[in-house]
Scaffold this active site. Structure first.
Site, PDB file in Angstrom:
ATOM      1  N   GLU A  75       5.542   6.608   1.429  1.00  0.00           N
ATOM      2  CA  GLU A  75       5.925   5.862   1.957  1.00  0.00           C
ATOM      3  C   GLU A  75       5.143   4.148   1.110  1.00  0.00           C
ATOM      4  O   GLU A  75       4.172   4.099   0.727  1.00  0.00           O
ATOM      5  CB  GLU A  75       5.777   5.488   3.837  1.00  0.00           C
ATOM      6  CG  GLU A  75       6.252   6.112   4.115  1.00  0.00           C
ATOM      7  CD  GLU A  75       5.773   6.139   5.947  1.00  0.00           C
ATOM      8  OE1 GLU A  75       6.346   6.587   6.569  1.00  0.00           O
ATOM      9  OE2 GLU A  75       4.415   5.204   6.261  1.00  0.00           O
ATOM     10  N   ARG A 135       0.704  -1.058   0.025  1.00  0.00           N
ATOM     11  CA  ARG A 135      -0.016  -0.006   0.023  1.00  0.00           C
ATOM     12  C   ARG A 135       0.640   1.547   0.150  1.00  0.00           C
ATOM     13  O   ARG A 135       2.121   1.615   0.631  1.00  0.00           O
ATOM     14  CB  ARG A 135      -1.073  -0.061   1.630  1.00  0.00           C
ATOM     15  CG  ARG A 135       0.093   0.033   2.989  1.00  0.00           C
ATOM     16  CD  ARG A 135      -1.654  -0.235   3.984  1.00  0.00           C
ATOM     17  NE  ARG A 135      -2.022   1.358   3.607  1.00  0.00           N
ATOM     18  CZ  ARG A 135      -1.940   2.692   4.654  1.00  0.00           C
ATOM     19  NH1 ARG A 135      -0.640   2.662   5.170  1.00  0.00           N
ATOM     20  NH2 ARG A 135      -2.874   3.399   4.277  1.00  0.00           N
TER      21      ARG A 135
END
Length: 338
Positions: free
Chosen positions: A266, A224
């Site tokens: 991230e 993700r």
């Protein structure tokens, strides 16, 4: 993609970090829509889009030497950034094995691994490392196995022990956190270390995420994207170093916003380790300045709309409050249709 490493750049003080045009093009822009909403947004971590950050399980890019040098600096100042609880020793070796195997398979021009039973021979041609060792014997390595291999990989790593229907952060290497601390979160459960996140708990996001993560199987990693903003291209924004970076949020002005403000994304990969069955959580951080980001017009327009309409609790949690208005106003010049 032809992989070329840049000379070592600085993520502190002089801040010499910059993205090449190729790095800008492959930056993982995290917003699929003009409005940001919390969601689980997990997908299988299968290889796709050759040359992108999604091609390999663990992305290595032009900043490899810079990030490994930065990690060494942080560990020199604070060795506690690498932590392995006694019951996680098998998981630490497990992580070393997975990372070596994956890097050697995906980047054979830079990483080589030979195995003869428990006798392993690792070569990192990018950093000039040549190491023969016995898998499972910590004395045969220069340092503890998790520290040894994560000093040679971009991104942070948390090893999560699964027990009693929950995940516990019981080991990790975290030298580039976005305002959190491994030392503080060590031993916490999944919901405990996510407790500061606003709104998501009411929406049941973490209940769904935990249920999903508990059922990840060996050989089926998922990923993700997550995001926040950072002033200056600073990787280590930990609570331990807040005195070094906290005041920088007050430096943003209309004249320097493009240079100082960075989108921080991230790429998080969650992978079940095959020997210990712990869950490895890798957090690969990418930075891009606003000046670099607006070279992609569609990104500039979308980021303007996302930040303009971001709910206040989320903006505050992500540390945007002091400079949000300046940033949104600056981005508006790239969104004439807003």
């Amino acid at each position: 993609m032809s992989l070329t490493f840049k000379p070592v750049e600085s993520y502190r003080e002089a801040f010499s970090f910059r993205n090449s045009p190729d790095a800008i093009r492959r930056f993982p822009f995290p917003f699929p829509e003009d409005q940001y909403l919390y969601s689980v947004n997990i997908e299988p971590a299968t290889s796709r889009d050759p040359g992108s950050v999604f091609e390999h399980c663990f992305d290595i890019d032009e900043h490899y030497r810079s990030e490994t040098a930065e990690r060494a600096l942080v560990l020199e100042r604070d060795p506690s950034r690498c932590l392995v609880m006694p019951h996680m020793q098998t998981a630490a070796w497990d992580a070393l094995g997975v990372l070596m195997e994956q890097l050697a398979a995906d980047y054979p021009e830079y990483f080589r691994l030979e195995r003869d039973g428990d006798r392993w021979h690792w070569r990192n041609l990018a950093l000039g490392i040549n190491q023969a060792f016995t898998f499972g014997d910590a004395a045969s390595l220069p340092c503890e196995p998790l520290e040894y291999i994560t000093r040679q990989v971009q991104g942070d790593f948390a090893l999560l022990d699964q027990r009693d229907g929950d995940l516990y952060m019981d080991a990790g290497m975290v030298t580039a956190p976005a305002d959190w601390s491994l030392a503080f979160d060590a031993g916490m459960s999944f919901k405990q270390w996510h407790s500061p996140v606003p709104m998501a708990h009411q929406m049941g996001v973490f209940d769904r995420a935990l249920k999903y993560l508990l059922n990840i199987q060996v050989g089926h990693p998922v990923r993700r994207l997550n995001w926040t903003m950072t002033i200056n291209p600073r990787l280590d924004t930990s609570p331990e170093t807040y005195h070094e970076w906290g005041s920088e949020r007050g430096l943003v002005s209309p004249d320097n916003v493009g240079r100082l403000v960075h989108l921080r994304v991230e790429l998080q990969v969650m992978l079940r380790l095959p020997r210990s069955h712990a869950l490895m959580f890798s957090i690969r951080t990418y930075l891009i300045s606003m000046d670099e980001l607006v070279t992609q017009p569609a990104w500039a327009r979308r980021l303007h709309r996302v930040l303009r309409d971001l709910p206040e609790p989320i903006a505050d949690y992500k540390g945007l409050t002091r400079y949000r208005a300046v940033l949104v106003d600056w981005l508006s010049q790239f969104d004439r249709d807003a």
